[in-house]
Design a protein around this motif. Structure first.
Motif, PDB file in Angstrom:
ATOM      1  N   ALA A   1       0.848  -1.201   0.000  1.00  0.00           N
ATOM      2  CA  ALA A   1       0.000   0.000   0.000  1.00  0.00           C
ATOM      3  C   ALA A   1       0.878   1.244   0.000  1.00  0.00           C
ATOM      4  CB  ALA A   1      -0.924   0.014   1.222  1.00  0.00           C
ATOM      5  N   LEU A   2       0.430   2.244  -0.729  1.00  0.00           N
ATOM      6  CA  LEU A   2       1.079   3.555  -0.748  1.00  0.00           C
ATOM      7  C   LEU A   2       0.138   4.566  -0.117  1.00  0.00           C
ATOM      8  CD1 LEU A   2       2.473   3.851  -4.401  1.00  0.00           C
ATOM      9  CD2 LEU A   2       3.832   3.578  -2.335  1.00  0.00           C
ATOM     10  N   VAL A   3       0.679   5.452   0.724  1.00  0.00           N
ATOM     11  CA  VAL A   3      -0.113   6.557   1.263  1.00  0.00           C
ATOM     12  C   VAL A   3       0.600   7.847   0.864  1.00  0.00           C
ATOM     13  CG1 VAL A   3      -1.180   7.597   3.289  1.00  0.00           C
ATOM     14  CG2 VAL A   3      -0.851   5.117   3.193  1.00  0.00           C
ATOM     15  N   VAL A   4      -0.137   8.718   0.172  1.00  0.00           N
ATOM     16  CA  VAL A   4       0.469   9.882  -0.462  1.00  0.00           C
ATOM     17  C   VAL A   4      -0.372  11.126  -0.156  1.00  0.00           C
ATOM     18  CG1 VAL A   4       1.265  10.857  -2.660  1.00  0.00           C
ATOM     19  CG2 VAL A   4       1.224   8.370  -2.349  1.00  0.00           C
ATOM     20  N   PRO A   5       0.251  12.233   0.257  1.00  0.00           N
ATOM     21  CA  PRO A   5      -0.515  13.472   0.477  1.00  0.00           C
ATOM     22  C   PRO A   5      -1.155  13.970  -0.828  1.00  0.00           C
ATOM     23  CG  PRO A   5       1.646  13.602   1.527  1.00  0.00           C
ATOM     24  CD  PRO A   5       1.665  12.387   0.660  1.00  0.00           C
ATOM     25  N   ILE A   6      -2.318  14.597  -0.689  1.00  0.00           N
ATOM     26  CA  ILE A   6      -3.018  15.173  -1.847  1.00  0.00           C
ATOM     27  C   ILE A   6      -3.293  16.651  -1.602  1.00  0.00           C
ATOM     28  CG2 ILE A   6      -5.112  15.190  -3.240  1.00  0.00           C
ATOM     29  CD1 ILE A   6      -5.522  12.333  -2.784  1.00  0.00           C
TER      30      ILE A   6
ATOM     31  N   ALA B   1       2.332  19.539   5.207  1.00  0.00           N
ATOM     32  CA  ALA B   1       1.897  18.742   4.059  1.00  0.00           C
ATOM     33  C   ALA B   1       2.747  17.493   3.920  1.00  0.00           C
ATOM     34  CB  ALA B   1       1.976  19.585   2.784  1.00  0.00           C
ATOM     35  N   GLY B   2       4.037  17.622   4.228  1.00  0.00           N
ATOM     36  CA  GLY B   2       4.941  16.488   4.096  1.00  0.00           C
ATOM     37  C   GLY B   2       4.641  15.368   5.055  1.00  0.00           C
TER      38      GLY B   2
ATOM     39  N   GLN C   1      -5.516  13.735   2.785  1.00  0.00           N
ATOM     40  CA  GLN C   1      -5.858  15.134   2.543  1.00  0.00           C
ATOM     41  C   GLN C   1      -6.238  15.815   3.854  1.00  0.00           C
ATOM     42  OE1 GLN C   1      -8.903  16.047  -0.550  1.00  0.00           O
ATOM     43  NE2 GLN C   1      -7.349  17.510  -1.223  1.00  0.00           N
ATOM     44  N   ALA C   2      -5.806  17.060   4.013  1.00  0.00           N
ATOM     45  CA  ALA C   2      -6.125  17.822   5.220  1.00  0.00           C
ATOM     46  C   ALA C   2      -7.638  17.994   5.351  1.00  0.00           C
ATOM     47  CB  ALA C   2      -5.435  19.182   5.185  1.00  0.00           C
ATOM     48  N   GLU C   3      -8.140  17.758   6.549  1.00  0.00           N
ATOM     49  CA  GLU C   3      -9.577  17.855   6.812  1.00  0.00           C
ATOM     50  C   GLU C   3     -10.127  19.239   6.500  1.00  0.00           C
ATOM     51  OE1 GLU C   3     -10.972  17.276  10.969  1.00  0.00           O
ATOM     52  OE2 GLU C   3     -11.569  15.301  10.238  1.00  0.00           O
ATOM     53  N   LEU C   4      -9.315  20.275   6.667  1.00  0.00           N
ATOM     54  CA  LEU C   4      -9.774  21.635   6.398  1.00  0.00           C
ATOM     55  C   LEU C   4      -9.863  21.950   4.908  1.00  0.00           C
ATOM     56  CD1 LEU C   4      -7.853  23.690   9.133  1.00  0.00           C
ATOM     57  CD2 LEU C   4     -10.285  23.113   9.085  1.00  0.00           C
ATOM     58  N   TYR C   5      -9.149  21.180   4.070  1.00  0.00           N
ATOM     59  CA  TYR C   5      -9.149  21.416   2.613  1.00  0.00           C
ATOM     60  C   TYR C   5      -9.401  20.099   1.878  1.00  0.00           C
ATOM     61  CZ  TYR C   5      -7.650  26.176   3.349  1.00  0.00           C
ATOM     62  OH  TYR C   5      -7.616  27.500   3.723  1.00  0.00           O
ATOM     63  N   PRO C   6     -10.649  19.582   1.968  1.00  0.00           N
ATOM     64  CA  PRO C   6     -10.951  18.267   1.403  1.00  0.00           C
ATOM     65  C   PRO C   6     -11.438  18.321  -0.049  1.00  0.00           C
ATOM     66  CG  PRO C   6     -12.822  19.036   2.643  1.00  0.00           C
ATOM     67  CD  PRO C   6     -11.791  20.141   2.702  1.00  0.00           C
ATOM     68  N   SER C   7     -10.859  19.204  -0.857  1.00  0.00           N
ATOM     69  CA  SER C   7     -11.405  19.448  -2.196  1.00  0.00           C
ATOM     70  C   SER C   7     -11.407  18.203  -3.077  1.00  0.00           C
ATOM     71  CB  SER C   7     -10.634  20.578  -2.878  1.00  0.00           C
ATOM     72  OG  SER C   7      -9.242  20.301  -2.896  1.00  0.00           O
ATOM     73  N   MET C   8     -10.296  17.465  -3.125  1.00  0.00           N
ATOM     74  CA  MET C   8     -10.270  16.262  -3.967  1.00  0.00           C
ATOM     75  C   MET C   8     -11.154  15.172  -3.379  1.00  0.00           C
ATOM     76  SD  MET C   8      -8.988  15.174  -6.858  1.00  0.00           S
ATOM     77  CE  MET C   8      -7.457  16.038  -7.216  1.00  0.00           C
ATOM     78  N   TYR C   9     -11.173  15.045  -2.060  1.00  0.00           N
ATOM     79  CA  TYR C   9     -12.053  14.082  -1.401  1.00  0.00           C
ATOM     80  C   TYR C   9     -13.506  14.340  -1.794  1.00  0.00           C
ATOM     81  CZ  TYR C   9     -14.610  11.861   2.465  1.00  0.00           C
ATOM     82  OH  TYR C   9     -15.499  11.118   3.217  1.00  0.00           O
ATOM     83  N   CYS C  10     -13.911  15.590  -1.753  1.00  0.00           N
ATOM     84  CA  CYS C  10     -15.291  15.937  -2.103  1.00  0.00           C
ATOM     85  C   CYS C  10     -15.563  15.678  -3.583  1.00  0.00           C
ATOM     86  CB  CYS C  10     -15.569  17.404  -1.767  1.00  0.00           C
ATOM     87  SG  CYS C  10     -15.631  17.738   0.001  1.00  0.00           S
ATOM     88  N   HIS C  11     -14.594  15.972  -4.426  1.00  0.00           N
ATOM     89  CA  HIS C  11     -14.766  15.747  -5.875  1.00  0.00           C
ATOM     90  C   HIS C  11     -14.998  14.265  -6.162  1.00  0.00           C
ATOM     91  CE1 HIS C  11     -14.178  16.533 -10.185  1.00  0.00           C
ATOM     92  NE2 HIS C  11     -13.544  15.366 -10.196  1.00  0.00           N
ATOM     93  N   VAL C  12     -14.255  13.416  -5.465  1.00  0.00           N
ATOM     94  CA  VAL C  12     -14.335  11.978  -5.722  1.00  0.00           C
ATOM     95  C   VAL C  12     -15.560  11.355  -5.066  1.00  0.00           C
ATOM     96  CG1 VAL C  12     -13.190   9.761  -5.267  1.00  0.00           C
ATOM     97  CG2 VAL C  12     -11.855  11.709  -6.081  1.00  0.00           C
TER      98      VAL C  12
END
Length: 409
Positions: free
Chosen positions: A178-183, A282-283, A209-220
């Motif tokens: 498994a890979l875990v990667v920041p978005i 972010a890192g 993804q940061a809980e305060l900026y869940p833009s990609m999470y919401c898109h998906v």
């Protein structure tokens, strides 16, 4: 995009990018962390992209983009909008290649980041209060001056460069599943996801993804959540995900996990304490995802990308101190006293009895709701752990003192 359609970036593109940038970027190490494995319950491998010259993975995509430009475009120059790692990556490799670089940054960008970018030879234009305004100005200058825009994530050539991280990680730790990667905008996970799924179709690719900026999470997912607030992970604080990256992520990413600020702070602290390495917010997001969702990858062999280490030193100090407070190794105890001789000594002797170090003492007689002969005193102190501190608190209360620990969220 239908699943049958070819992806806009291929494994061959990523392999070609790896050959193109070889020797000009650091082939960063991937190391097994026994302690982080114990903390998270997974077998953790960390790829240290904070060891790049500009301390972030962004160099890979920026350099690949620059190397694929023809001489005429290089001579005219490039432009980017960024307040962080992308700016430094474009500026650094632009100077190396003799390409004029202009970076548009929002006016509130910290002076140190402006100076670092200028130090790499770039022309910095400060415009607007927000990134979106800086981005719009950069696009105007692109048209006015005939420059080539280097997008931080929504570009196939940039994505191919970022995907080289996965090639190295899987070569160095082929056992991971498994890979875990920041978005943020999605460029890194899009490139890594393409490479990983092509090489190992069974591997899981998970975004953090940061809980305060869940833009990609919401898109998906189709959920509606705001993207706003002060986050320590400003490098992935993206309000609008890339169109190209989103289309790729839908096909190569298995799940996106949201992480709260507290766990991002803890992850930054753990990297410094355990791996003796500096991670920006972010890192550290991938490690934070394991802390927030421990059951999701428990027992798995997980590859994490520490994407960058550019964090303001004052902010880093604050994060470390807050982590000490949460763990009970540092505390502020508010104790109500009577304003008479010996009152303070009677408290201090209990600190000495328990061998808890007092760092600072604050008396407050004026701005308080206590009677005129009452006062409260704040003691900032250091203990071995939470249990050590609690023994002191119990003794203070048994001695008749009104004690209130000042909590950290």
């Amino acid at each position: 995009m239908a699943d049958a359609d070819p992806l806009p970036v291929t494994l061959e593109d990523i392999r070609a990018a790896a050959g193109r940038i070889r020797g000009a970027v650091v082939r960063t190490p991937t190391l097994h962390s026994r302690t982080l494995s114990d903390v998270t319950g997974a077998t953790v491998f960390v790829k240290f992209e904070n060891l790049q010259f500009t301390a972030a993975y962004k160099e890979r995509g920026a350099l690949n983009k620059l190397l694929l430009m023809d001489e005429a475009r290089r001579a005219r120059g490039v432009i980017a909008a960024s307040a962080g790692n992308h700016a430094q990556a474009v500026a650094y490799h632009g100077r190396r290649l003799g390409v004029p670089v202009t970076i548009v940054m929002p006016k509130p960008t910290p002076t140190i980041k402006v100076m670092q970018t200028e130090g790499h030879g770039a022309t910095v234009v400060l415009h607007g209060e927000l990134f979106d305004e800086a981005y719009a100005r950069a696009k105007e200058l692109e048209a006015e001056q005939g420059l080539t825009f280097v997008h931080p994530f929504d570009d196939a050539e940039t994505i191919a460069g970022q995907g080289t991280v996965a090639l190295e990680l899987l070569e160095d730790a082929p056992e991971i599943d498994a890979l875990v990667v920041p978005i943020g905008g999605g460029g890194l996970i899009a490139g890594m996801g393409i490479a990983a799924k092509a090489l190992r179709p069974d591997i899981e690719v998970i975004g953090a993804q940061a809980e305060l900026y869940p833009s990609m999470y919401c898109h998906v997912t189709g959920e509606e959540r705001p993207s706003s607030g002060d986050t320590i992970a400003e490098g992935i604080a993206v309000k609008k995900p890339g169109a190209l990256t989103a289309s790729i992520i839908r096909r190569v990413v298995d799940e996106i996990l949201l992480v709260p600020e507290r766990d991002i702070e803890t992850a930054v602290s753990l990297f410094l304490q355990i791996e003796k390495t500096v991670a920006e917010g972010a890192g550290a997001a991938a490690l934070a995802a394991l802390l927030t969702h421990p059951e999701r990858l428990k027992g798995r062999k997980v590859g994490l990308v520490l994407t960058g280490g550019n964090i303001d030193t004052r902010l880093l100090a604050t994060v470390l101190l807050r982590d000490l407070a949460r763990s009970g190794r540092m505390a502020r105890l508010r104790i109500q006293l009577q304003d008479r001789p010996g009152a303070l000594f009677s408290v201090v002797r209990l600190f000495e009895k328990h061998q808890i170090n007092i760092i600072e003492v604050y008396h407050q007689r004026i701005f308080t709701t206590l009677p005129a002969k009452g006062l409260f005193t704040d003691f900032d102190c250091e203990a071995r752990d939470a249990a050590h501190l609690q023994r002191l608190v119990g003794d203070l209360k048994a001695s008749g003192f009104d004690v209130h620990p000042v909590e950290v969220d």
